[in-house]
Design a protein around this motif. Structure first.
Motif, PDB file in Angstrom:
ATOM      1  N   UNK A 298      71.465  67.926  22.531  1.00  0.00           N
ATOM      2  CA  UNK A 298      70.572  67.642  23.652  1.00  0.00           C
ATOM      3  C   UNK A 298      69.937  66.260  23.474  1.00  0.00           C
ATOM      4  N   UNK A 299      69.898  65.499  24.561  1.00  0.00           N
ATOM      5  CA  UNK A 299      69.348  64.142  24.504  1.00  0.00           C
ATOM      6  C   UNK A 299      67.852  64.192  24.812  1.00  0.00           C
ATOM      7  N   UNK A 300      67.078  63.469  24.018  1.00  0.00           N
ATOM      8  CA  UNK A 300      65.639  63.371  24.259  1.00  0.00           C
ATOM      9  C   UNK A 300      65.369  61.929  24.673  1.00  0.00           C
ATOM     10  N   UNK A 301      65.026  61.747  25.928  1.00  0.00           N
ATOM     11  CA  UNK A 301      64.932  60.404  26.503  1.00  0.00           C
ATOM     12  C   UNK A 301      63.465  60.007  26.629  1.00  0.00           C
ATOM     13  N   UNK A 302      63.077  58.963  25.902  1.00  0.00           N
ATOM     14  CA  UNK A 302      61.649  58.630  25.830  1.00  0.00           C
ATOM     15  C   UNK A 302      61.202  57.670  26.926  1.00  0.00           C
ATOM     16  N   UNK A 303      62.163  56.991  27.566  1.00  0.00           N
ATOM     17  CA  UNK A 303      61.793  55.869  28.421  1.00  0.00           C
ATOM     18  C   UNK A 303      61.658  56.259  29.895  1.00  0.00           C
ATOM     19  N   UNK A 304      61.848  55.293  30.773  1.00  0.00           N
ATOM     20  CA  UNK A 304      61.774  55.544  32.218  1.00  0.00           C
ATOM     21  C   UNK A 304      63.116  55.131  32.832  1.00  0.00           C
ATOM     22  N   UNK A 305      63.389  55.559  34.064  1.00  0.00           N
ATOM     23  CA  UNK A 305      64.698  55.211  34.653  1.00  0.00           C
ATOM     24  C   UNK A 305      64.866  53.713  34.898  1.00  0.00           C
ATOM     25  N   UNK A 306      63.780  52.954  34.841  1.00  0.00           N
ATOM     26  CA  UNK A 306      63.896  51.532  35.209  1.00  0.00           C
ATOM     27  C   UNK A 306      63.495  50.591  34.078  1.00  0.00           C
ATOM     28  N   UNK A 307      63.440  51.116  32.850  1.00  0.00           N
ATOM     29  CA  UNK A 307      63.053  50.242  31.736  1.00  0.00           C
ATOM     30  C   UNK A 307      64.210  50.041  30.770  1.00  0.00           C
ATOM     31  N   UNK A 308      64.577  48.856  30.365  1.00  0.00           N
ATOM     32  CA  UNK A 308      64.044  47.601  30.901  1.00  0.00           C
ATOM     33  C   UNK A 308      64.649  47.214  32.247  1.00  0.00           C
ATOM     34  N   UNK A 309      65.706  47.935  32.678  1.00  0.00           N
ATOM     35  CA  UNK A 309      66.272  47.647  34.005  1.00  0.00           C
ATOM     36  C   UNK A 309      66.625  48.985  34.662  1.00  0.00           C
ATOM     37  N   UNK A 310      66.908  48.972  35.965  1.00  0.00           N
ATOM     38  CA  UNK A 310      67.294  50.229  36.633  1.00  0.00           C
ATOM     39  C   UNK A 310      68.677  50.747  36.230  1.00  0.00           C
ATOM     40  N   UNK A 311      69.281  50.141  35.188  1.00  0.00           N
ATOM     41  CA  UNK A 311      70.553  50.666  34.653  1.00  0.00           C
ATOM     42  C   UNK A 311      70.332  51.602  33.476  1.00  0.00           C
ATOM     43  N   UNK A 312      69.085  51.796  33.087  1.00  0.00           N
ATOM     44  CA  UNK A 312      68.828  52.475  31.819  1.00  0.00           C
ATOM     45  C   UNK A 312      69.479  53.859  31.703  1.00  0.00           C
ATOM     46  N   UNK A 313      69.360  54.659  32.759  1.00  0.00           N
ATOM     47  CA  UNK A 313      69.980  55.996  32.694  1.00  0.00           C
ATOM     48  C   UNK A 313      71.481  55.866  32.422  1.00  0.00           C
ATOM     49  N   UNK A 314      72.100  54.932  33.146  1.00  0.00           N
ATOM     50  CA  UNK A 314      73.568  54.878  33.129  1.00  0.00           C
ATOM     51  C   UNK A 314      74.062  54.263  31.826  1.00  0.00           C
ATOM     52  N   UNK A 315      73.271  53.349  31.252  1.00  0.00           N
ATOM     53  CA  UNK A 315      73.605  52.840  29.915  1.00  0.00           C
ATOM     54  C   UNK A 315      73.529  53.979  28.901  1.00  0.00           C
ATOM     55  N   UNK A 316      72.532  54.835  29.098  1.00  0.00           N
ATOM     56  CA  UNK A 316      72.349  55.966  28.171  1.00  0.00           C
ATOM     57  C   UNK A 316      73.524  56.944  28.301  1.00  0.00           C
ATOM     58  N   UNK A 317      73.943  57.201  29.531  1.00  0.00           N
ATOM     59  CA  UNK A 317      75.091  58.101  29.744  1.00  0.00           C
ATOM     60  C   UNK A 317      76.332  57.517  29.073  1.00  0.00           C
ATOM     61  N   UNK A 318      76.551  56.219  29.296  1.00  0.00           N
ATOM     62  CA  UNK A 318      77.731  55.546  28.756  1.00  0.00           C
ATOM     63  C   UNK A 318      77.718  55.567  27.223  1.00  0.00           C
ATOM     64  N   UNK A 319      76.549  55.222  26.670  1.00  0.00           N
ATOM     65  CA  UNK A 319      76.438  55.102  25.211  1.00  0.00           C
ATOM     66  C   UNK A 319      76.682  56.437  24.510  1.00  0.00           C
ATOM     67  N   UNK A 320      76.069  57.505  25.027  1.00  0.00           N
ATOM     68  CA  UNK A 320      76.164  58.787  24.323  1.00  0.00           C
ATOM     69  C   UNK A 320      77.247  59.697  24.907  1.00  0.00           C
ATOM     70  N   UNK A 321      77.979  59.194  25.907  1.00  0.00           N
ATOM     71  CA  UNK A 321      79.036  59.985  26.567  1.00  0.00           C
ATOM     72  C   UNK A 321      78.481  61.337  27.043  1.00  0.00           C
ATOM     73  N   UNK A 322      77.438  61.228  27.812  1.00  0.00           N
ATOM     74  CA  UNK A 322      76.772  62.435  28.317  1.00  0.00           C
ATOM     75  C   UNK A 322      77.687  63.152  29.310  1.00  0.00           C
ATOM     76  N   UNK A 323      77.774  64.474  29.166  1.00  0.00           N
ATOM     77  CA  UNK A 323      78.656  65.262  30.038  1.00  0.00           C
ATOM     78  C   UNK A 323      77.895  65.948  31.170  1.00  0.00           C
ATOM     79  N   UNK A 324      76.646  66.373  30.878  1.00  0.00           N
ATOM     80  CA  UNK A 324      75.804  66.958  31.917  1.00  0.00           C
ATOM     81  C   UNK A 324      74.523  66.145  31.977  1.00  0.00           C
ATOM     82  N   UNK A 325      74.163  65.727  33.169  1.00  0.00           N
ATOM     83  CA  UNK A 325      72.997  64.861  33.346  1.00  0.00           C
ATOM     84  C   UNK A 325      72.056  65.541  34.337  1.00  0.00           C
TER      85      UNK A 325
END
Ligand code: PRX
Length: 657
Positions: free
Chosen positions: A336-363
């Motif tokens: 399970x991913x524990x996400x400390x930040x916000x969807x727009x920090x430092x840019x509005x790509x943060x969620x998608x960078x996180x998905x890409x980096x950890x290969x998230x399957x369910x979001x």
């Protein structure tokens, strides 16, 4: 009731082919609508057999239960799995640590990109045991209550689980609440210990957590100990007669602590939520039923398979974090991913960078975040590799078809199951939802009931069940389900009154709903005085109570107004005490930040001479809502107003503000 508005053309979306292609993806657990219907029918027709079977499949029992279900709604004495004994932390951690200690339990995506770390089940086991021993060494024992006021760090999860290891009831307070709100929750639950941190980081903001705790504790004489986790390392006030550093305390303890074996119906945790009254309610969940409800829904609703990486973006301070960051995933041995930040920090790509980096399957996120990111535009999503995603979920408020479509097309690339999941703090787990491999979806509808959830739509006035398919009414539930709340802490009478006495023999959700010709449910929103701002549940009475504390305010009325990003926003009306000419509205806003938290502060405050009232003195918020929404020409029946001449002045005041 009219159902005309249900006739708008809605495009249905079949289950994406990619999900059913077994060469690319694991076969969904619920792989067809027929399979869903079969299991659903079984769960309703024979709940004891259905839940008994699942309880043995999903949970480790130290002593088997003798009876699946007893009691009922009338007295609020629902009792699941009588005679059974188990421990929550053993179920969430030990058994997975024994099987595969190197499997990652938590991926901590810290506020600053690039700072992430993984915690294995083996390590989580040792951390939980150590911290449980710390709590034990300071005298905490089964049945005590502990307040947790923490940022989104893995140690918060360790704190949850260490409490449950000892049978200590945790009462988590979202770290956006003010010191006054924290104080009220600590006092109501009679928490003797507080677990907290020096500071929190969210986006470019620092949250002065320890300072807020110190301010709260000035009026909590019963709190004897405060455990402080070092998150940022900044210098913070420290009272050495009361406060203890987390890192120093765990050093002293060995990494094994035997779990306290609990009864099925022993309390697991308290979580405060807002209702119609000014005072937040301590919703109580119990061990076995809650764990089972979250475990079963986690596996089937998110279609979790071994090897998946699951990411829920909620905060652990709300029920979504409890059920679908911590308990549901960990019972299933998931990552399970524990996400400390916000969807727009430092840019509005943060969620998608996180998905890409950890290969998230369910979001899993909330409509307010989806609307916000949609506003920023698809260029922040495009170019990210989101091919790991299979299921993308939404929770917290109705999701408008436009936001749903954007989520589906831009994030899901029309290849993911979009699941709009409806539930509440009180239901403990998801109760209306699509199943990824089975349900045809319709943007804006949470679709069909989850297992064991026996839905009914009632006429709000007569309470009569509306049996036809296409109807509008209020949403209720006919039978108990395992993860339902068992009481309101120290106020069982209020529990019965709020949930079971509006409509006899039903659990009342407080939401209005429509059902279309296909039997799909469309949640419309609250019928009580609860408003929903960015998925945060707030009570109008609670905000009014905070405003009235200001020495100049005589009366206050708070309403929720539609907002394109946050769903609703808070608008407040206040009248001033005699001889009081004016007031600085910033002070009133501050009053709300102090009393509840800045997320509850009104978007707008109108100072008025009179509030519209009925002859019996009840404030007519309906009229205020119409005026602020620019519908002053549709005020409806004003015959019950005590002073209709106040209306034109009100309209003028709102116009000029
Ligand atoms: O009005 C419904 C709305 O959120 C309320 C419950 O809020 P809370 O207890 O804070 O729990 C939120 C997260 C589970 C409900 O009474 N709500 C929640 N999910 C949805 C929703 N409204 C429409 N659609 C949803 N998917």
């Amino acid at each position: 009731m009219s159902t005309d508005h249900l006739k708008i053309k809605i495009i249905s979306h079949p289950v994406p082919e990619r999900l059913l292609d077994e060469s690319k993806n694991p076969k969904p657990h619920i792989h067809s609508i027929e399979r869903y219907k079969e299991l659903y029918q079984e769960s309703i027709a024979n709940p004891t057999e259905f839940w008994g079977k699942h309880a043995n499949e999903f949970l480790h029992w130290d002593k088997p239960f003798e009876n699946v279900l007893s009691g009922g709604f009338e007295h609020g004495d629902v009792f699941w799995f009588k005679g059974g004994k188990l421990n929550a932390s053993y179920n969430c951690v030990d058994r997975h640590a024994i099987k595969d200690p190197n499997k990652v339990a938590i991926i901590y995506e810290a506020n600053e990109p690039g700072q992430h770390r993984s915690i294995t089940y083996g390590q989580l086991f040792r951390d939980v045991c150590r911290f449980a021993n710390v709590l034990k060494s300071h005298g905490l024992k089964k049945g005590d209550t502990v307040a947790i006021y923490m940022p989104m760090v893995p140690e918060a999860v360790v704190a949850f689980l260490a409490c449950t290891r000892l049978g200590v009831i945790h009462s988590v307070v979202f770290a956006g609440f003010s010191s006054e709100a924290l104080r009220n929750r600590i006092r109501d639950a009679d928490s003797r210990f507080v677990i907290t941190a020096d500071e929190g980081r969210r986006g470019d903001k620092t949250i002065h957590i320890k300072k807020i705790v110190d301010a709260a504790l000035k009026e909590c004489p019963n709190v004897k100990r405060v455990f402080v986790f070092r998150r940022t390392g900044s210098e913070v006030p420290f009272d050495s007669s009361r406060d203890l550093w987390w890192h120093e305390e765990i050093e002293k303890q060995r990494p094994y602590c035997p779990p306290e074996i609990m009864d099925s119906e022993d309390p697991l945790f308290l979580l405060y939520t807002s209702g119609s009254t000014g005072k937040p309610k301590g919703i109580l969940h119990t061990v076995a039923g809650y764990l089972l409800g979250t475990a079963v829904t986690f596996k089937y609703v998110f279609d979790y398979h071994e090897g998946d990486v699951y990411g829920c973006m909620a905060d652990i301070g709300w029920i979504t974090g409890h059920s679908y960051i911590v308990y549901g995933p960990l019972i299933n041995g998931a990552t399970t991913v524990l996400f400390e930040s916000t969807p727009i920090y430092p840019t509005p790509s943060r969620y998608w960078e996180t998905v890409e980096k950890h290969k998230i399957t369910q979001f899993y996120t909330a409509p307010t975040a989806i609307r916000l990111l949609r506003k920023y535009g698809r260029e922040y999503v495009d170019g990210r590799d989101l091919s790991s995603l299979r299921v993308i979920g939404s929770v917290g408020e109705p999701i408008q078809p436009e936001a749903w479509d954007w989520y589906n097309e831009v994030v899901g690339r029309n290849e993911c199951a979009v699941i709009d999941t409806y539930w509440q703090t009180e239901t403990g787990s998801i109760i209306v939802t699509p199943f990824p491999g089975a349900t045809v979806t319709k943007p804006g509808s949470a679709t069909l009931p989850s297992f064991g959830i026996d839905l009914a739509i009632l006429d709000p006035i007569t309470g009569k069940e509306l049996e036809e398919t296409e109807v509008e009414g209020v949403l209720a539930i006919r039978q108990p389900w395992p993860s339902m709340a068992r009481t309101i802490y120290n106020d069982h009478g209020l529990y019965l009154k709020t949930y079971f006495q509006h409509y006899k023999n039903y659990y009342f959700t407080g939401d209005s709903v429509g059902r279309d010709a296909d039997g799909y449910y469309w949640i419309r929103g609250r019928v009580d005085d609860v408003i929903n701002v960015s998925g945060h549940r707030l009570s109008t009475a609670e905000i009014e109570a905070a405003l009235i504390i200001h020495p100049s305010v005589a009366e206050a009325a708070v309403i929720g107004i539609h907002d394109d990003i946050t769903g609703q926003s808070v608008h407040a009306f206040a009248t001033l005490k005699q001889l009081q000419e004016s007031v600085d509205v910033k002070e009133l806003s501050l009053q709300v930040s102090k009393g509840i938290g800045s997320f509850a502060s009104p978007r707008k405050i109108y100072i008025v001479k009179d509030l519209p009232k009925t002859r019996s003195g009840k404030i007519m918020r309906r009229i205020l809502r119409k005026i602020v929404s620019g519908e002053s020409d549709q005020l409806g029946d004003l015959s019950t107003l005590s002073d209709p001449s106040s209306i034109p002045i009100l309209i003028e005041t709102v116009k000029n503000s």
